[in-house]
Design a protein around this motif. Structure first.
Motif: not given
Ligand code: 6R9
Length: 659
Positions: A318-320, A420-423, A425-427, A618-620
């Motif tokens: 349910g999450w990207v 791998v610390d992957t940054w 977004q859904t977008e 899991g995001k605060i």
């Molecule tokens: C894939 C995902 C996106 C937001 C993004 C940022 C945070 C995601 C991160 C991270 C630091 C990482 N974020 N990965 N911040 N380091 N490796 O999470 O998508 O639910 O859309 O959230 O999550 O703030 O802008 P989504």
């Protein structure tokens, strides 16, 4: 004092870990190779992406034009004129090329004995059958289908069946309330809704069907509702509307074969609502050719995914993250992907490691929140199982605090595995900033460098690039195939949210800095920046300084209104299991932050919190914490997307006791 348009950095992290290089068979073998590919990808963007699209996917008809775009309008189109089908790329072609009997999906249910393995052939058959069911119910290309299911195989089958017939799916976390569900169904005007009787989660059973029933009372577009039993709950069927999955699938008229729909590259593939915000949900949508190219591309290079690898992404579909790295990416590559129904701590905090041993997992991808939760439980759990099959570790979702990174590195990575610390977004559809496991030297807490094909910068409020180590706004200057193509039904919102803030670029909404080596450090969401006496501070560094104290497992900081300073720092702190909350510790933590990153960042108030409000991914949710310290608890916004809404009541009580 920071200039008003930048974010100040206080971080002092400078540990460096070199990756194993020249690993035989690795996709990218060294930093030099990465740099060469990167330069080429920027100088000849279209050539680079055309090659990747050709190599990774099977196109029924090749595109006429690689890229057309205008960020001002905004309009973005990749591989225009190309025709393909996502489910055919995930299934049909593997059946023909020798992977027919290979495990595509390994499903691990809540209880250890519940395992189902789907070979590519089996999955293909199930997907075709369900695609035929949908067709029989009247679903046509372009119709929307909402899926509200627990992490069971039917979820993956349903999504692939939708893509097979060209019906965009919209998956809604099974944790969302009936109101959230209703709003999302109505926003995309779904024709069919798929639900379950309940969710099994960590030994509990949570009903699901009543939420669907409640929502569907106010969803006029939904014609039929398909129900998948899982939790042994009694199911109340609504006559004329509800059908059972099993009955539909065993209909003798339903065939095992369903020719796939030829889709245009820019036909919508799915809609996914982003969580956590107030107001109307935002339906991010992705299209077929670009998204599939990008999911496969990042999955292959970032995880160095090989044919005999077992890939485990612990996210919910349910999450990207689950879309791209449980289903579309791994299956497009013909890999074996694990789908896990349960939670990291059930029946005990060794569950992840037990599952790693059981399936000889090679690539393990999870969220910092899970790492911190397991770190909190102590090291003994990680030692119980053989983790020697692991080759690459990954994280996603939030900044990983350097201390959590070190714990992962030492306890799970045997001090040698790439992380791998992957940054992303859904977008963005897939990874944007990330190390390549056998090429990029690692710095704990940094998502390191932009992937090939990504042209990213840090700019000030006026769009001017800032200098090394100056914090600013993370933007992306050029399109990439996996980027969103719109907000469903809201073109103005699409424009305003992503393209108006910094004209000519995609605005991510995150704050970050780039160090002298060009490494990116995410500082948190720009909306969460705290302004202390004119110093604009990101949340991530302060939280990491707190987590670097041996007693702390998790921390969240927000700005509290302050007469003199404008804002002061209010910190919520979760301790490791063996530590007690006391006033001396509060003093010690303040001193610790002061020593680590400076007096400016030292929290004015520290509240111990056994748990923090988080989204289901899991995001605060700092938005809620901020409201509490602003004393504005009457209007917390939409809290139904919280994993556990009751956490908020405890925090409010704690706040009232302190203030
Ligand atoms: C894939 C995902 C996106 C937001 C993004 C940022 C945070 C995601 C991160 C991270 C630091 C990482 N974020 N990965 N911040 N380091 N490796 O999470 O998508 O639910 O859309 O959230 O999550 O703030 O802008 P989504």
């Amino acid at each position: 004092m920071t200039e008003e348009n930048k974010i100040e950095s206080l971080s002092t992290e400078n540990r460096l870990f070199n990756p194993p290089t020249n690993v035989p068979g690795a996709c990218i073998k060294s930093l030099e190779e990465y740099k060469a590919i990167y330069d080429r990808s920027i100088n000849d963007m279209e050539g680079f992406w055309a090659e990747r699209a050709e190599e990774l996917l099977t196109w029924d008809k090749k595109w006429d034009n690689v890229l057309d775009y205008d960020f001002d309008k905004p309009e973005i189109s990749w591989f225009e004129g190309g025709k393909l089908n996502a489910s055919a790329n995930c299934l049909d072609r593997h059946i023909k090329n020798g992977r027919r009997n290979k495990a595509a999906l390994i499903w691990q249910g809540e209880e250890d004995h519940e395992v189902k393995v789907y070979t590519y052939d089996m999955l293909h058959r199930e997907v075709c059958r369900f695609a035929n069911v949908l067709k029989k119910l009247g679903v046509k290309k372009g119709d929307r289908v909402t899926i509200y299911l627990p992490m069971i195989p039917e979820l993956a089958i349903a999504m692939l069946a939708c893509t097979r017939i060209g019906a965009p799916h919209s998956i809604i976390f099974a944790g969302f309330s009936s109101n959230s569900l209703r709003d999302r169904i109505n926003d995309c005007e779904a024709k069919i809704h798929i639900t379950g009787d309940g969710v099994l989660r960590g030994g509990r059973s949570i009903p699901l069907k009543p939420n669907s029933d409640e929502a569907l009372k106010e969803c006029p577009t939904v014609e039929q509702c398909i129900v998948v039993p899982r939790a042994n709950n009694e199911i109340e069927m609504v006559e004329g509307r509800d059908r059972l999955w099993g009955e539909l699938m065993s209909d003798p008229e339903i065939s095992d074969d369903c020719p796939y729909e030829l889709m245009d590259s820019e036909d919508p593939l799915f809609i996914l609502y982003t969580s956590g915000s107030t107001g109307k949900p935002k339906g991010v949508f992705h299209t077929t050719g670009g998204y599939m190219t990008y999911a496969a591309h990042t999955c292959q290079w970032v995880f160095d995914l090989k044919d005999d690898d077992v890939h485990w992404c612990t996210a919910d579909i349910g999450w990207v993250t689950g879309h791209s790295y449980i289903v579309y990416g791994p299956l497009a590559l013909g890999a074996t992907s694990i789908m896990f129904e349960s939670v990291p701590t059930y029946p005990d905090p060794a569950r992840f490691w037990q599952v790693c041993e059981k399936f000889r997992v090679n690539i393990f991808y999870t969220a910092p929140t899970a790492i911190r939760a397991l770190m909190r439980e102590g090291d003994q759990w990680t030692k119980k199982y053989d983790l020697s099959s692991l080759r690459i570790l990954g994280t996603v979702g939030e900044p990983i605090n350097p201390e959590a990174w070190m714990w992962y590195h030492e306890n799970i990575g045997a001090e040698k595995l790439p992380i791998v610390d992957t940054w992303w977004q859904t977008e963005t559809g897939g990874h944007v900033l990330s190390p390549l496991p056998y090429a990029t030297p690692l710095k704990p807490g940094s998502a390191t460098l932009p992937l090939p094909g990504i042209d990213a910068s840090i700019v000030d409020r006026h769009g001017k690039e800032v200098g090394p180590n100056e914090g600013g706004f993370l933007v992306i200057n050029k399109p990439w195939p996996g980027m969103l193509r719109g907000v469903w039904g809201a073109p103005e919102r699409f424009k305003k949210q992503y393209f108006e803030g910094f004209p000519g670029t995609y605005e991510s909404g995150d704050g970050a800095r780039k160090d002298a080596d060009g490494y990116f450090w995410i500082m948190g969401r720009v909306d969460d920046v705290i302004n202390v006496s004119g110093h604009r501070l990101g949340t991530a560094e302060i939280e990491s300084a707190l987590v670097s104290h041996h007693a702390v497992s998790e921390a969240a900081v927000v700005g509290m209104p302050h007469e003199v300073k404008g804002q002061s720092i209010y910190a919520y702190v979760t301790l490791k299991a063996e530590f007690d909350e006391d006033d001396d510790l509060i003093k010690e933590l303040r001193m610790h932050v002061r020593k680590e990153i400076g007096p400016l960042a030292s929290p004015e108030v520290i509240q111990f919190a056994p748990s923090l409000p988080k989204t289901r991914s899991g995001k605060i949710m700092r938005r809620i914490l901020r409201k509490i310290v602003e004393g504005d608890t009457s209007n917390l916004g939409d809290t139904s997307t919280l994993a556990d809404p009751s956490v908020v009541t405890d925090l409010i009580e704690g706040y009232e006791e302190i203030m």
